[in-house]
Design a protein around this motif. Structure first.
Motif, short mmCIF file in Angstrom:
data_model
loop_
_atom_site.label_atom_id
_atom_site.label_comp_id
_atom_site.label_asym_id
_atom_site.label_seq_id
_atom_site.Cartn_x
_atom_site.Cartn_y
_atom_site.Cartn_z
N MET A 1 13.66 12.06 13.58
CA MET A 1 12.24 12.32 13.54
C MET A 1 11.99 13.53 12.66
N LYS A 2 10.86 13.51 11.99
CA LYS A 2 10.49 14.60 11.10
C LYS A 2 9.67 15.64 11.87
N ILE A 3 10.06 16.91 11.72
CA ILE A 3 9.34 18.04 12.33
C ILE A 3 8.93 18.98 11.21
N ASN A 4 7.69 19.42 11.24
CA ASN A 4 7.20 20.40 10.28
C ASN A 4 7.42 21.79 10.88
N VAL A 5 8.07 22.65 10.14
CA VAL A 5 8.42 23.98 10.66
C VAL A 5 7.72 25.03 9.82
N LEU A 6 7.04 25.96 10.50
CA LEU A 6 6.34 27.07 9.85
C LEU A 6 7.01 28.37 10.23
N TYR A 7 7.04 29.32 9.28
CA TYR A 7 7.63 30.63 9.52
C TYR A 7 6.59 31.71 9.21
N VAL A 53 4.23 24.96 19.42
CA VAL A 53 4.27 23.56 19.02
C VAL A 53 2.83 23.08 18.96
N ASN A 54 2.43 22.66 17.78
CA ASN A 54 1.06 22.17 17.57
C ASN A 54 0.02 23.20 18.05
N ASN A 55 0.22 24.44 17.67
CA ASN A 55 -0.70 25.56 17.93
C ASN A 55 -0.78 26.00 19.38
N GLU A 56 0.19 25.64 20.20
CA GLU A 56 0.26 26.12 21.58
C GLU A 56 1.65 26.68 21.83
N TYR A 57 1.71 27.78 22.58
CA TYR A 57 3.02 28.33 22.89
C TYR A 57 3.91 27.27 23.51
N TYR A 58 5.17 27.23 23.07
CA TYR A 58 6.11 26.23 23.56
C TYR A 58 6.31 26.40 25.06
N SER A 59 6.22 25.28 25.78
CA SER A 59 6.34 25.34 27.24
C SER A 59 7.33 24.33 27.79
N GLY A 60 8.29 23.90 26.96
CA GLY A 60 9.34 23.02 27.45
C GLY A 60 9.17 21.55 27.15
N MET A 61 8.08 21.17 26.53
CA MET A 61 7.87 19.75 26.26
C MET A 61 8.78 19.28 25.13
N PRO A 62 9.21 18.02 25.15
CA PRO A 62 10.03 17.51 24.04
C PRO A 62 9.18 17.38 22.78
N GLU A 65 7.54 13.04 16.77
CA GLU A 65 7.43 12.84 15.33
C GLU A 65 6.22 13.57 14.77
N ASN A 66 6.44 14.30 13.67
CA ASN A 66 5.39 15.03 12.94
C ASN A 66 4.80 16.21 13.69
N ASP A 67 5.43 16.67 14.76
CA ASP A 67 4.97 17.90 15.40
C ASP A 67 5.12 19.06 14.42
N THR A 68 4.30 20.08 14.61
CA THR A 68 4.41 21.30 13.82
C THR A 68 4.89 22.40 14.74
N VAL A 69 6.05 22.97 14.41
CA VAL A 69 6.66 24.02 15.20
C VAL A 69 6.63 25.30 14.38
N ALA A 70 6.10 26.37 14.96
CA ALA A 70 6.02 27.65 14.27
C ALA A 70 6.93 28.67 14.95
N PHE A 71 7.62 29.45 14.15
CA PHE A 71 8.48 30.53 14.63
C PHE A 71 7.91 31.84 14.13
N PHE A 72 7.79 32.81 15.05
CA PHE A 72 7.27 34.12 14.65
C PHE A 72 7.80 35.18 15.59
N PRO A 73 7.86 36.43 15.10
CA PRO A 73 8.37 37.52 15.93
C PRO A 73 7.35 37.92 16.98
N PRO A 74 7.79 38.67 17.99
CA PRO A 74 6.83 39.18 18.98
C PRO A 74 5.71 39.95 18.29
N VAL A 75 4.54 39.85 18.84
CA VAL A 75 3.36 40.50 18.25
C VAL A 75 3.04 41.73 19.05
N SER A 76 2.71 42.80 18.34
CA SER A 76 2.28 44.02 19.04
C SER A 76 0.99 44.49 18.41
#
Length: 78
Positions: A1-7, A53-62, A65-76
């Motif tokens: 499956m294809k996943i879109n990843v943002l950094y 995942v899709n603009n919501e904090y990841y909460s354990g859901m699988p 296809e075509n989900d957008t996953v973003a990775f970012f450092p802690p925000v202060s």
């Protein structure tokens, strides 16, 4: 499956790119993280790496296809 990843922020500095597509055999976020950490081992140094995942904090859901996953450092803030 294809996943879109943002950094974002310092994560983008490490990867050198703002986004990419990754292909997974399953919808496991752990599999995605393993692939990303292998490709960009410096990311392992960021403690409390945040994931959405899709603009919501990841909460354990699988992932799907075509989900957008973003990775970012802690925000202060101040």
């Amino acid at each position: 499956m294809k996943i879109n990843v943002l950094y974002f922020a310092h994560v983008r500095d490490i990867t050198g790119i703002p986004e990419e597509s990754m292909y997974l055999e399953t919808g496991s976020i752990d599999l995605l993280k393993t692939k990303i950490f292998r490709k960009y081992p410096e990311l392992k140094k960021i403690t409390n790496l945040l994931i959405s995942v899709n603009n919501e904090y990841y909460s354990g859901m699988p992932l799907s296809e075509n989900d957008t996953v973003a990775f970012f450092p802690p925000v202060s803030g101040g």
